[in-house]
Design an enzyme around this catalytic site. Structure first.
Site, PDB file in Angstrom:
ATOM      1  N   CYS A 112      60.403  81.585  25.352  1.00  0.00           N
ATOM      2  CA  CYS A 112      59.963  82.954  25.559  1.00  0.00           C
ATOM      3  C   CYS A 112      60.746  83.884  24.618  1.00  0.00           C
ATOM      4  O   CYS A 112      60.990  83.549  23.462  1.00  0.00           O
ATOM      5  CB  CYS A 112      60.113  83.317  27.038  1.00  0.00           C
ATOM      6  SG  CYS A 112      59.180  84.771  27.545  1.00  0.00           S
ATOM      7  N   HIS A 131      57.719  84.110  22.687  1.00  0.00           N
ATOM      8  CA  HIS A 131      56.730  84.947  23.355  1.00  0.00           C
ATOM      9  C   HIS A 131      56.150  85.905  22.315  1.00  0.00           C
ATOM     10  O   HIS A 131      56.874  86.383  21.436  1.00  0.00           O
ATOM     11  CB  HIS A 131      57.390  85.735  24.498  1.00  0.00           C
ATOM     12  CG  HIS A 131      56.397  86.392  25.379  1.00  0.00           C
ATOM     13  ND1 HIS A 131      55.903  87.652  25.117  1.00  0.00           N
ATOM     14  CD2 HIS A 131      55.776  85.950  26.503  1.00  0.00           C
ATOM     15  CE1 HIS A 131      55.026  87.972  26.048  1.00  0.00           C
ATOM     16  NE2 HIS A 131      54.934  86.955  26.903  1.00  0.00           N
TER      17      HIS A 131
END
Length: 197
Positions: A112, A131
């Protein structure tokens, strides 16, 4: 299993899924609490609690400042979540550990927004993912890919909560081999077509 893993975290799914999957593979994991801002220099509490991005609280095994041999593990994993990623990527101890682990060829995992730590730790240019919210911060310094999981040497990166299981299984394979990954994958009972080991 003799391998050990240091785990700095602040988001629920990205932390717990990888941690649990590694334990299923027989990896001894240690979660480390990383303080933010001025608290980073404060005296640690007896049990450091990480408040995750959705309000879940996780009690860390140890405060990173109290870890006697933080470099003595086989892997270091940095999960994401906006606030957690910011805290971890700005922490100088985390940055140094990431450089040391990467230079020694140990497994370095980031998921992420945790991939921002590759930038702040000045890891060498290579392939990675993150992400989408932090893509613009990373794509100039790295060969940015949008794959669910990217393995570039000993650096393993992934995109977000929905890629936490493939990320975790890739970590298992990097630390324990494909046979162990397959052994862990089966009993997890993924839906047909969901994810193939």
């Amino acid at each position: 299993m003799s391998q050990k893993d240091i785990y700095a975290y602040q988001t629920t799914m990205r932390s717990v899924i990888a941690f649990d999957t590694l334990v299923r593979a027989g990896v001894s994991c240690t979660s480390a609490f990383v303080s933010e801002g001025a608290a980073a220099n404060a005296h640690p509490t007896p049990s450091s609690v990480a408040k995750c991005s959705r309000g879940v609280k996780i009690i860390a095994d140890v405060d990173l400042r109290d870890l006697e041999d933080a470099g003595g593990f086989d892997a270091i994993i940095v999960p994401g979540g906006a606030k957690g990623a910011d805290t971890l990527s700005k922490n100088e101890t985390v940055q140094q550990l990431l450089r040391d682990y990467h230079e020694k060829g140990k497994v370095v995992g980031m998921i992420c927004a945790g991939s921002l730590a590759a930038l702040t730790a000045s890891l060498p240019r290579g392939k990675l993912t993150s992400h989408p919210s932090v893509k613009s911060d990373l794509e100039g310094a790295f060969e940015y890919l949008e794959d669910s999981v990217v393995r570039s040497g000993n650096l393993i990166t992934s995109r977000g909560p929905g890629t936490a299981f493939p990320f975790a299984l890739t970590l298992v394979e990097a630390l324990c081999g494909k046979e162990k990954r397959d052994e862990v994958y089966g009993p997890m009972v993924f839906p047909a077509g969901y994810y193939t080991a």
